[in-house]
Design a protein around this motif. Structure first.
Motif: not given
Length: 372
Positions: A257-264, A291-312
């Motif tokens: 489920l995706f939506g803005t924080k107030p909506k959820l 984590r996916y939909v904390v607010r509008t346009k924030s669905i990227f955070w988990p992927h970026i977090e996973k990418l960082s933890s993999k590359l560091y």
């Protein structure tokens, strides 16, 4: 390489063989004998279903397939037959175009104040379970003539394969279904096989990359969203099992489920409830929603977090061995091993907030310091 070197001497005989095959609608059985090499995907390496079978075909058969593939692609492009909801195995399409389409639609739903529900389908051994009879019927429905169908009938019938691991080989067995993974025509034939799936989902949007399929729609409230997705999923299950004899892996098919924080926050139970025909409830990624939909346009955070933890950690290993690596080698490592992970699908980050991109910027700067 041998064929390229000997091309001046064998080009005419090879062309004659290919033309004869196309004219008679017949493919030699030897060209349809496949050596299968299992490649481990993930999980327990002692379990058979954790391996992907890669088919190694005779070189001559691949030359024949390439000739047919070129003509077939031109035909379908001329007729505009392939659905625009498929990003796999198509020119100027990729996983990036699939991500752009789905992410953009989800963000558009958020900006309109709607909830977006998605079902991520997981087909079990999709390429290996394609029914030949249904495939040929769909080829006929696409406008292919009887003579060409005869050739494809020969292509899918009387095939055999054997498994090769190290120096050991199994006895050959007949192949009664599926399209060869590793062949030239296989991906295109599978694309044609599932080309009509979007026609089933008239009240929702479907996007596919090969067999990776997501069904999603946006509605103002959760009950209405669940009702639409339930109806669509029931139709899709019928299409998969009854009409096409494919298999859905219900354990790995998930909802989100995706939506803005107030909506959820207005929802008492912010997750989707979609049931299968056997009355089992699909897994909902409830724990990941915040984590996916904390607010509008924030669905990227988990992927970026996973990418960082993999590359560091990889970067840490390289730093510890820095003294053994010349500047040229360090630069080559960064360009070939580290940067592709960040650059892959980077256009999708265009809508991501600067606070999310800062973590990628920090990672990129670390790469530069290591290289320079």
């Amino acid at each position: 390489m041998l064929l390229k070197i000997s091309a001046p001497a064998i080009a005419n005989p090879v062309a004659t063989l290919i033309n004869e095959s196309l004219a008679t609608g017949y493919i030699p059985k030897l060209w349809k004998t496949v050596r299968v090499v299992p490649i481990h995907k993930s999980g327990d390496n002692t379990l058979v279903f954790n391996y992907c079978p890669i088919s190694l075909l005779p070189v001559m058969s691949k030359i024949l397939e390439k000739c047919v593939y070129t003509q077939l692609c031109d035909y379908y492009q001329y007729r505009n037959y392939l659905t625009p909801d498929q990003s796999g195995f198509r020119p100027k399409h990729s996983t990036t175009t699939a991500l752009l389409k789905v992410c953009n639609d989800i963000q558009a739903g958020m900006e309109q104040g709607n909830l977006t529900g998605a079902i991520f389908l997981d087909f079990a051994k999709a390429f290996d379970t394609v029914d030949h009879g249904i495939l040929l019927q769909k080829r006929k429905n696409s406008g292919i003539g009887d003579h060409t169908l005869t050739w494809f009938q020969s292509y899918v019938s009387d095939r055999s394969q054997y498994v090769s691991i190290s120096d050991s080989t199994s006895l050959p067995l007949p192949v009664t279904c599926g399209v060869p993974q590793g062949s030239i025509l296989g991906p295109l034939l599978f694309t044609i096989f599932i080309n009509d799936l979007p026609n089933v989902c008239k009240a929702s949007t479907v996007h596919m990359y090969a067999d990776d399929t997501v069904i999603y729609t946006s509605k103002p409230d959760l009950p209405q969203l669940e009702a639409v997705l339930q109806e669509q999923f029931t139709e899709v299950e019928k299409w998969i099992k009854d009409n096409n004899k494919l298999f859905l892996n219900a354990d790995k098919t998930v909802t989100m489920l995706f939506g803005t924080k107030p909506k959820l926050h207005k929802l008492q139970n912010p997750h989707l409830c979609v049931r299968t025909r056997s009355n089992a409830t699909l897994t909902s990624h409830f724990s990941q929603i915040s984590r996916y939909v904390v607010r509008t346009k924030s669905i990227f955070w988990p992927h970026i977090e996973k990418l960082s933890s993999k590359l560091y950690p990889k970067l840490g290993v390289l730093y510890r061995n820095k003294s053994c690596l010349s500047p040229a080698v360090r630069k080559q490592i960064v360009q070939q091993m580290l940067m592709p992970a960040i650059e892959y699908g980077d256009v999708v980050y265009a809508a991501a907030p600067q606070t999310h991109l800062q973590k990628l910027t920090t990672l990129y700067n670390s790469f530069c310091r290591f290289a320079l």
